[in-house]
Design a protein around this motif. Structure first.
Motif, short mmCIF file in Angstrom:
data_model
loop_
_atom_site.label_atom_id
_atom_site.label_comp_id
_atom_site.label_asym_id
_atom_site.label_seq_id
_atom_site.Cartn_x
_atom_site.Cartn_y
_atom_site.Cartn_z
N SER A 163 6.88 14.26 0.76
CA SER A 163 6.47 13.84 -0.18
C SER A 163 6.55 12.39 -1.30
O SER A 163 7.81 12.55 -1.28
CB SER A 163 4.95 14.23 -0.75
OG SER A 163 4.12 13.24 -0.94
N TYR A 164 6.18 12.11 -2.28
CA TYR A 164 6.50 11.83 -3.39
C TYR A 164 8.22 12.44 -4.01
O TYR A 164 7.80 13.80 -4.10
CB TYR A 164 5.53 11.81 -4.21
CG TYR A 164 4.25 10.90 -3.92
CD1 TYR A 164 4.44 9.27 -3.36
CD2 TYR A 164 3.22 11.29 -3.72
CE1 TYR A 164 3.46 8.44 -2.71
CE2 TYR A 164 2.02 10.93 -3.40
CZ TYR A 164 1.63 9.64 -2.71
OH TYR A 164 1.18 8.38 -2.58
N ILE A 180 -1.82 13.94 -1.02
CA ILE A 180 -1.56 13.82 0.20
C ILE A 180 -2.01 13.84 0.75
O ILE A 180 -2.31 15.43 1.24
CB ILE A 180 0.04 14.64 -0.29
CG1 ILE A 180 0.52 14.50 -1.64
CG2 ILE A 180 1.07 14.48 0.57
CD1 ILE A 180 1.57 15.70 -2.03
N TRP A 198 6.50 17.23 8.17
CA TRP A 198 6.02 15.85 6.84
C TRP A 198 6.39 15.37 7.27
O TRP A 198 7.25 14.95 7.61
CB TRP A 198 5.97 16.62 5.99
CG TRP A 198 5.73 18.16 5.59
CD1 TRP A 198 6.41 19.20 5.35
CD2 TRP A 198 4.46 18.77 5.83
NE1 TRP A 198 5.71 20.14 5.03
CE2 TRP A 198 4.32 19.90 5.51
CE3 TRP A 198 3.16 18.45 6.14
CZ2 TRP A 198 3.19 21.35 5.81
CZ3 TRP A 198 2.20 19.33 6.49
CH2 TRP A 198 1.72 20.30 6.58
N TYR A 223 7.65 12.63 5.30
CA TYR A 223 9.29 12.24 5.37
C TYR A 223 10.26 12.30 5.62
O TYR A 223 10.96 11.61 5.52
CB TYR A 223 9.14 13.03 3.65
CG TYR A 223 9.24 14.04 3.23
CD1 TYR A 223 8.73 15.56 4.67
CD2 TYR A 223 10.92 14.69 3.53
CE1 TYR A 223 9.32 17.05 4.29
CE2 TYR A 223 11.27 15.22 3.16
CZ TYR A 223 10.53 16.73 3.79
OH TYR A 223 11.42 17.45 3.59
N ARG A 225 7.14 7.18 2.02
CA ARG A 225 6.69 8.97 1.26
C ARG A 225 5.66 8.61 1.45
O ARG A 225 5.34 10.13 2.15
CB ARG A 225 7.08 8.52 -0.23
CG ARG A 225 8.21 7.75 -1.44
CD ARG A 225 10.15 8.34 -0.27
NE ARG A 225 9.30 10.17 -1.03
CZ ARG A 225 11.11 10.56 -0.81
NH1 ARG A 225 11.89 10.57 0.03
NH2 ARG A 225 11.21 12.02 -0.83
N SER A 226 4.54 8.58 0.99
CA SER A 226 2.73 8.95 1.84
C SER A 226 2.56 7.82 1.99
O SER A 226 2.67 7.17 1.14
CB SER A 226 3.36 10.36 0.58
OG SER A 226 1.80 10.76 0.84
#
Lengths: 431, 315
Positions: A52-53, A151, A279, A281, A351-352
């Motif tokens: 994610s971030y 998220i 995920w 990303y 990123r998300s």
């Protein structure tokens, strides 16, 4: 003049030392601070450093927050996901953190043990109308809300279109797990890639995520309506047998039982596997020529369906919560609301994806580089499978992990491995 | 002839009384000087030990819990009747014996090598200490990457040398993983063992070796008949230290395997960590910690008994 004897003077450090030590010995409960944030305030916030971030993204967000709130300073701490839960627990008595990132599997435990602030009354109705409903579970326990979703979404199914084409496999095969199995056999037989499948089946929570997705597809459940283990029969058992078969046939990378999601990403972007769950990303990183050998080849898709026609994705939503021990709950809530806000999230869609339904109409999402991922995610939001929502989740997860690894690594028959795990899970939940 | 011992006239009681009085006047000063150390010892040793003992006898299941109910020894009996707990004890014992044996064997050879009069001796000694000087978190991470099944340096090296035809999973099975992690622990700690043995080795006089050589003893014979026996006290110290440390192993496992695969590297310290912090079963974790202390205490007694036997009761 009042005099003090030398003996008294010399014994003073002892008294002072004891006085200083005693507060540290006290068992601290949740702080009941004023909650006001007048004057300069320093907040400590706990984030994770993978998926994610990125760390840089979050530092950028915090800089923007501090610019908008000059009286609030935020000191972030970044830890690996695997250390996040324990850090929250260990730091709770000292009240180290004001804001913490939590996984969707923790609200029952953390809220149930009074570690998170109940923010139900701070929600605005407009938020509830716009937040993706599936993500609210990541911060909800017993109909009370303990943070904001940050998220969203579940694990996405990815496959390499170029490799499938090289092997002559039609992409429609990716709509079912049976089709995936056949496609993997073809990819291996035609030597397109030695191990077409790669998974995050390490002895960790990551393995439960992959298993949950397969369990759901095969029509299984973790727990039955009475709260008893149910994963050792029906779909849960079939899912593990399917996993074992892919290893036995050499279709899954043997190293899968040691890999986490970040490892899976590296294998996929190096072009060493064709099909994986991961995920969001992984998609943007697969298109980054600095680290990927498969730019433009990876396609995100809805999770394949099992024999019963279900294809859920495991819920991997995460939220930001204010800790119950925060001395500045109002300022902490301001930070949470800012970070989870639509405007902030729209700046980092690479990123998300955002947790706001209305954000998905933004051109950045409808026509940008993330559009294929957005389509897969949106299609998946309606069919997420939850991991067990129990206070003892970590202990339950450890028993299931041990059962799965016992089969995948130790060679124990799937039925026996899961039956043993189920008996232990029932003991954990039953106390 | 008989001798009669008498108290010397100069040690008169008044002088002793004066000294006692002086000591009594000075005790507050002594106490004040000791206070900082006592506070630190209380804060970081005694209080946590006492608190852990109390936790092991109650039902603590939350980090924020303030009211507890007494549960007696139930946490201890729960652990002692749990086959999973005994499995972790067995793994820990295997880890401890294997890593300590490797460290002792290799450390002895290293010490012997470093004790030779060779050019660049200081360089070799510095090189050996390097592994020990690295923080464990660094060396554990380094070995995790070296042994990584997909992009580990060891696989790459062996492939390039033509010694492997495909990448190998060095920590693939549970037993294999336990021994590999023990080897990494040995790699990290062998230098310490070597330095301790080297220090003791340097106290053995050259004349002993020269006399043995004149009697016709070869290098191996001198090593076995002179060096080893004279190093026994140092070896005993190394055994005590390393056994205790190895029994508590946590950091290498946390970084390299997190207890897997298939629970193969879940040692007693890692099990305690999982119970206490991941599951918030603080009482069970505290009981496991005290059982670990008990095991180490018994091991220490055995070693100290050995020391006493070998050194005539001076241990």
């Amino acid at each position: 003049m009042h005099s003090i004897s030398r003996r008294r003077l010399l014994s003073l450090p002892l008294v002072l030392g004891a006085a200083a030590a005693l507060p540290g010995c006290a068992v601290s409960g949740p702080s009941r601070g004023s909650g006001g944030s007048s004057g300069p305030v320093t907040l400590n916030a706990l984030f994770m450093k993978q998926a994610s971030y990125s760390e840089d993204d979050i530092r950028g967000m915090l800089a923007a927050f501090q610019k908008a709130h000059p009286d609030i300073t935020v000191q972030p701490t970044f830890v690996a996901y695997e250390a996040l839960h324990d850090k929250i627990v260990i730091s709770a008595p000292a009240g180290t953190y004001d804001v913490v990132l939590i996984d969707c599997i923790w609200p029952a435990e953390l809220a149930g043990k009074n570690m998170l602030l109940d923010v139900t009354d701070r929600y605005q109705q407009a938020w509830l109308d716009d937040i993706l409903p599936g993500t609210l579970g990541s911060i909800t326990y017993k109909d009370r809300r303990y943070g904001m979703p940050w998220i969203p979404g579940g694990k996405i199914f990815f496959y390499n279109t170029r490799m499938l084409k090289d092997a002559g496999v039609d992409e429609t095969a990716m709509s079912t797990w049976d089709g995936v199995l056949e496609a993997a056999r073809t990819l291996k037989a035609k030597k397109v890639v030695e191990h077409p499948l790669v998974w995050s089946w390490a002895h960790a929570e990551a393995m439960i995520c992959d298993y949950a997705q397969l369990l759901g597809a095969f029509g299984g459940r973790f727990l039955d309506d009475a709260g008893k283990a149910a994963f050792h029969q029906g779909g849960g058992l079939q899912a593990l047998e399917w996993m074992r078969r892919t290893l036995d046939e050499g279709l899954s990378a043997p190293s899968s039982t040691k890999l986490l999601e970040d490892d899976v990403k590296k294998v996929v972007v190096q072009g060493d596997a064709a099909i994986a769950l991961n995920w969001d990303y992984m998609y943007s990183e697969s298109n980054d020529p600095k680290q990927s050998k498969i730019v433009g080849e990876l396609k995100p898709a809805v999770s394949p369906k099992g024999p019963g026609g279900q294809g859920p994705a495991v819920d991997g939503s995460m939220g930001l919560s204010v800790t119950a021990t925060s001395k500045h709950p109002d300022a902490a809530w301001q930070l949470v609301a800012f970070l989870c806000g639509k405007d902030n999230q729209l700046q980092y869609v690479e990123r998300s994806l955002p947790v706001w339904n209305s954000a998905y109409e933004d051109p950045k999402l409808t026509s940008g580089a993330q559009a294929p991922l957005v389509a897969a995610d949106k299609a998946q939001y309606g069919s997420l499978i939850e991991r067990p929502q129990v206070v003892q989740y970590n202990a339950v997860s450890q028993e299931i992990q041990a059962g799965l690894q016992s089969c995948l690594v130790g060679g124990t028959p799937a039925a026996q491995a899961l039956s043993d795990a189920a008996a232990k899970v029932d003991r954990v939940i039953g106390g | 002839m008989s001798l009669t011992l008498r108290r010397p006239a100069s040690t008169a009681p008044p002088a002793a009384g004066a000294r006692r009085g002086k000591v009594e006047r000075q005790w507050p000063l002594a106490l004040a000087l000791l206070a900082p150390a006592m506070i630190v010892v209380f804060g970081v040793v005694l209080y946590p030990m006492g608190r852990t003992l109390v936790l092991s006898l109650v039902d603590a299941t939350s980090a924020l819990q303030t009211a507890f109910s007494f549960s007696g020894l139930s946490n201890y009996t729960a652990l002692l009747s749990d086959s999973e707990f005994w499995a972790t004890v067995w793994r820990t014992a295997v880890f401890t014996v294997f890593s300590t044996a490797v460290e002792l064997a290799v450390g002895l050879l290293l010490a012997q090598f470093l004790n030779q009069r060779i050019r660049g001796q200081w360089f070799f000694r510095s090189l050996v200490v390097l592994a020990w000087a690295l923080p464990t978190i660094v060396s554990a991470n380094m070995w995790r990457w070296i042994l990584h099944p997909e992009y580990g340096a060891l696989n790459g090296l062996l492939m390039n040398l033509g010694l492997l035809d495909s990448y190998k999973d060095w920590v693939g099975g549970p037993t294999q993983a336990l021994f590999v992690v023990a080897l990494v622990d040995a790699w990290k700690t062998t230098p310490l063992v070597a330095i301790l043995l080297l220090a003791s080795m340097q106290t053995i006089g050259d004349d002993v070796y020269e006399a043995a050589a004149m009697d016709g003893a070869g290098a191996v014979r001198r090593f076995l008949s002179i060096t080893i026996p004279m190093l026994k006290p140092a070896i005993a110290v190394v055994l005590v230290l390393r056994t205790i440390e190895a029994f508590k192993v946590f950091d290498i496992i946390y970084i390299m395997t997190r207890g897997g695969p298939d629970s193969g590297t879940t040692t007693i310290a890692f099990y305690t960590y999982l119970k206490a912090f991941s599951n918030q079963e603080f009482s069970l974790g505290s009981a496991a910690a005290y059982l670990t202390v008990l095991f180490i205490f018994v091991l220490s007694l055995v070693y100290l008994r050995m020391l006493r036997t070998d050194s005539g009761g001076t241990a």
